[in-house]
Design a protein around this motif. Sequence first.
Motif, PDB file in Angstrom:
ATOM      1  N   GLN A  49       0.832  -1.210   0.000  1.00 26.35           N
ATOM      2  CA  GLN A  49       0.000   0.000   0.000  1.00 26.35           C
ATOM      3  C   GLN A  49       0.864   1.258   0.000  1.00 26.35           C
ATOM      4  O   GLN A  49       0.578   2.225  -0.720  1.00 26.35           O
ATOM      5  N   LYS A  57       2.412   1.896  -3.406  1.00 22.12           N
ATOM      6  CA  LYS A  57       1.439   2.386  -4.390  1.00 22.12           C
ATOM      7  C   LYS A  57       1.011   3.818  -4.084  1.00 22.12           C
ATOM      8  O   LYS A  57       0.992   4.679  -4.975  1.00 22.12           O
ATOM      9  N   ARG A  58       0.638   4.099  -2.834  1.00 22.11           N
ATOM     10  CA  ARG A  58       0.101   5.415  -2.498  1.00 22.11           C
ATOM     11  C   ARG A  58       1.174   6.495  -2.500  1.00 22.11           C
ATOM     12  O   ARG A  58       0.927   7.636  -2.887  1.00 22.11           O
TER      13      ARG A  58
END
Length: 300
Positions: free
Chosen positions: A20, A23-24
Amino acid sequence: MPASNSVSELEQIELDLFVQALKRRHGHDFSQYAPASLARRVRQLVHDHHCGSISGLTTRLLHEADFVALVVQGLSVPVSEMFRDPPVFRALREQVLPILASYPQITIWQAGCAHGQEAYSLAILLDEAGLYERSHIFATDFNPDALRRAYEGIYPARDAQLWSRNYQEAGGHRSLADYYSARYNFIKLDQRLRRNITFASHNLVADKVFCEAHLVLCRNVLIYFSAPLQNRTLTLFHDSLVRGGYLCLGLRESLDFAPVAADFSVLDAPLRLYRRGNRPASIELARTVLPFTPNDTGSS
């Protein structure tokens, strides 16, 4: 980190948070990569960069701007060789190129080009078939370091002996040494081979169709993807190919269970060579990929 492929509940939570964060914070999506392969490579990153745990790796990823390049480099698998699996390249030489010769212009997409060895192998095949001047190879990868090395075309001299054997077994017409110069402990491929190759950033996870290809070569990449991502990628290849175009996969990969499988005929099952049929494409043509230059930092 444990050396086994098993993932504990706590480690899985850490992996999920790492994916996560990647990606973020940086836009790189590894959520659909094969879990065992991803866990193994993340463990190796933890070890190589002395992070202590995946959580420590995630902390550095979030707070050190330059660290993401090292992470992406570690998560990708830029391993290849010239004329890898020589029977595949012999089949391309003898079965595919004579058909492609009927086209006035030939476009080839080599996806997951790693350090460029297979792209240059294709260039040599085309040159020896008298087709290189009317061909263009798009060699793509999401790893900017791999693209940089591919663009340079410089490799350790220790690889030359194996590559020369591969070339001869693939039906080479000359000596592979005719295509490179040797100096110190390195070989540099003839720059004329790069003339019709565009090295460019393209991410199979997120990016779209960017060309109409007569041949798509993507070998030993799908084995690192989950089944949904494999299907997405194979659909992308289908929609990139002209009708009657050819697809070449790695020897451990297959079209068997893909939604687009029904629109491919098998040219050579053991060598994973397929030919596209007549089903309409489902993905619209997207932007043209931007060529890689040595000054690029690269992106996904």
